[in-house]
Design a protein around this motif. Structure first.
Motif, PDB file in Angstrom:
ATOM      1  N   GLU A 122      87.014   7.715   1.185  1.00 59.70           N
ATOM      2  CA  GLU A 122      88.019   9.121   1.646  1.00 59.70           C
ATOM      3  C   GLU A 122      89.131   8.280   2.721  1.00 59.70           C
ATOM      4  N   GLU A 123      88.761   7.385   3.508  1.00 59.98           N
ATOM      5  CA  GLU A 123      90.730   6.759   3.827  1.00 59.98           C
ATOM      6  C   GLU A 123      91.344   5.909   2.821  1.00 59.98           C
ATOM      7  N   MET A 124      90.301   4.737   2.556  1.00 58.60           N
ATOM      8  CA  MET A 124      90.679   4.713   0.784  1.00 58.60           C
ATOM      9  C   MET A 124      91.105   5.022   0.193  1.00 58.60           C
ATOM     10  N   VAL A 125      90.716   6.419   0.287  1.00 56.25           N
ATOM     11  CA  VAL A 125      91.387   7.322  -1.374  1.00 56.25           C
ATOM     12  C   VAL A 125      92.714   7.784  -1.170  1.00 56.25           C
ATOM     13  N   ALA A 126      92.953   8.431   0.584  1.00 56.56           N
ATOM     14  CA  ALA A 126      93.974   8.777   1.252  1.00 56.56           C
ATOM     15  C   ALA A 126      94.970   8.236   0.827  1.00 56.56           C
ATOM     16  N   LYS A 127      94.823   6.836   0.604  1.00 58.47           N
ATOM     17  CA  LYS A 127      95.942   5.386   1.050  1.00 58.47           C
ATOM     18  C   LYS A 127      96.449   5.202  -0.321  1.00 58.47           C
ATOM     19  N   ILE A 158      69.996   4.417   8.287  1.00 60.15           N
ATOM     20  CA  ILE A 158      70.049   4.641   6.635  1.00 60.15           C
ATOM     21  C   ILE A 158      71.428   6.050   6.509  1.00 60.15           C
ATOM     22  N   TYR A 159      71.345   6.587   7.199  1.00 62.40           N
ATOM     23  CA  TYR A 159      72.081   8.013   7.339  1.00 62.40           C
ATOM     24  C   TYR A 159      73.394   8.066   8.065  1.00 62.40           C
ATOM     25  N   GLN A 160      73.230   7.385   8.945  1.00 60.71           N
ATOM     26  CA  GLN A 160      74.937   6.303  10.163  1.00 60.71           C
ATOM     27  C   GLN A 160      75.836   5.585   8.766  1.00 60.71           C
ATOM     28  N   ASN A 161      74.790   5.161   7.879  1.00 60.59           N
ATOM     29  CA  ASN A 161      75.390   3.828   6.699  1.00 60.59           C
ATOM     30  C   ASN A 161      76.655   4.364   5.722  1.00 60.59           C
ATOM     31  N   THR A 162      75.193   5.553   5.200  1.00 60.53           N
ATOM     32  CA  THR A 162      75.835   6.258   4.318  1.00 60.53           C
ATOM     33  C   THR A 162      77.260   7.451   4.774  1.00 60.53           C
ATOM     34  N   LEU A 163      77.218   7.403   5.627  1.00 60.75           N
ATOM     35  CA  LEU A 163      78.056   8.167   6.946  1.00 60.75           C
ATOM     36  C   LEU A 163      79.483   7.228   6.918  1.00 60.75           C
ATOM     37  N   ARG A 164      79.094   6.439   7.642  1.00 58.55           N
ATOM     38  CA  ARG A 164      80.471   5.450   7.572  1.00 58.55           C
ATOM     39  C   ARG A 164      80.643   4.852   6.613  1.00 58.55           C
ATOM     40  N   THR A 165      79.804   4.608   5.047  1.00 58.50           N
ATOM     41  CA  THR A 165      80.821   4.036   3.781  1.00 58.50           C
ATOM     42  C   THR A 165      81.396   5.441   3.209  1.00 58.50           C
ATOM     43  N   ALA A 166      81.250   6.895   3.356  1.00 55.07           N
ATOM     44  CA  ALA A 166      82.209   7.934   2.772  1.00 55.07           C
ATOM     45  C   ALA A 166      83.022   8.053   3.962  1.00 55.07           C
ATOM     46  N   ASN A 167      82.595   8.112   4.806  1.00 59.95           N
ATOM     47  CA  ASN A 167      84.851   8.171   5.310  1.00 59.95           C
ATOM     48  C   ASN A 167      85.495   7.030   5.334  1.00 59.95           C
TER      49      ASN A 167
END
Length: 91
Positions: free
Chosen positions: A85-90, A73-82
């Motif tokens: 962030e990439e979508m916002v940066a684009k 769950i932690y790893q999935n949450t981290l991937r989703t947050a990343n």
């Protein structure tokens, strides 16, 4: 530093699961082939040891699964947050 602790937790979970498996196997051997009587007069036997082995294995699988589920769950949450962030940066 946070990644160090998460990786350490994953390794610790693996060690705990191996120790639990060893404990179940030692318990099985003790119950099935121990040959001594318990504190209330009960004795072991192969059937009792087999029941212990089956129930202990189910317990190890469940507890290991729940521990790895928490890390997942932690790893999935981290991937989703990343990804967010990439979508916002684009933009």
């Amino acid at each position: 530093m946070r990644d160090f602790f998460i990786r350490s937790l994953e390794k610790l979970i693996g060690v705990i699961i191996v120790l639990m498996i060893i404990g179940v196997l030692v318990g099985f051997l003790g119950i099935a082939f121990g040959g001594s009587y318990g504190p209330y007069g009960q004795s072991g036997g192969f059937l009792a040891g087999l029941i212990f082995l089956v129930v202990g294995t189910i317990y190890v699988v469940l507890m290991g699964g729940f521990m790895y589920l928490g890390v997942g769950i932690y790893q999935n949450t981290l991937r989703t947050a990343n990804a967010v962030e990439e979508m916002v940066a684009k933009r």
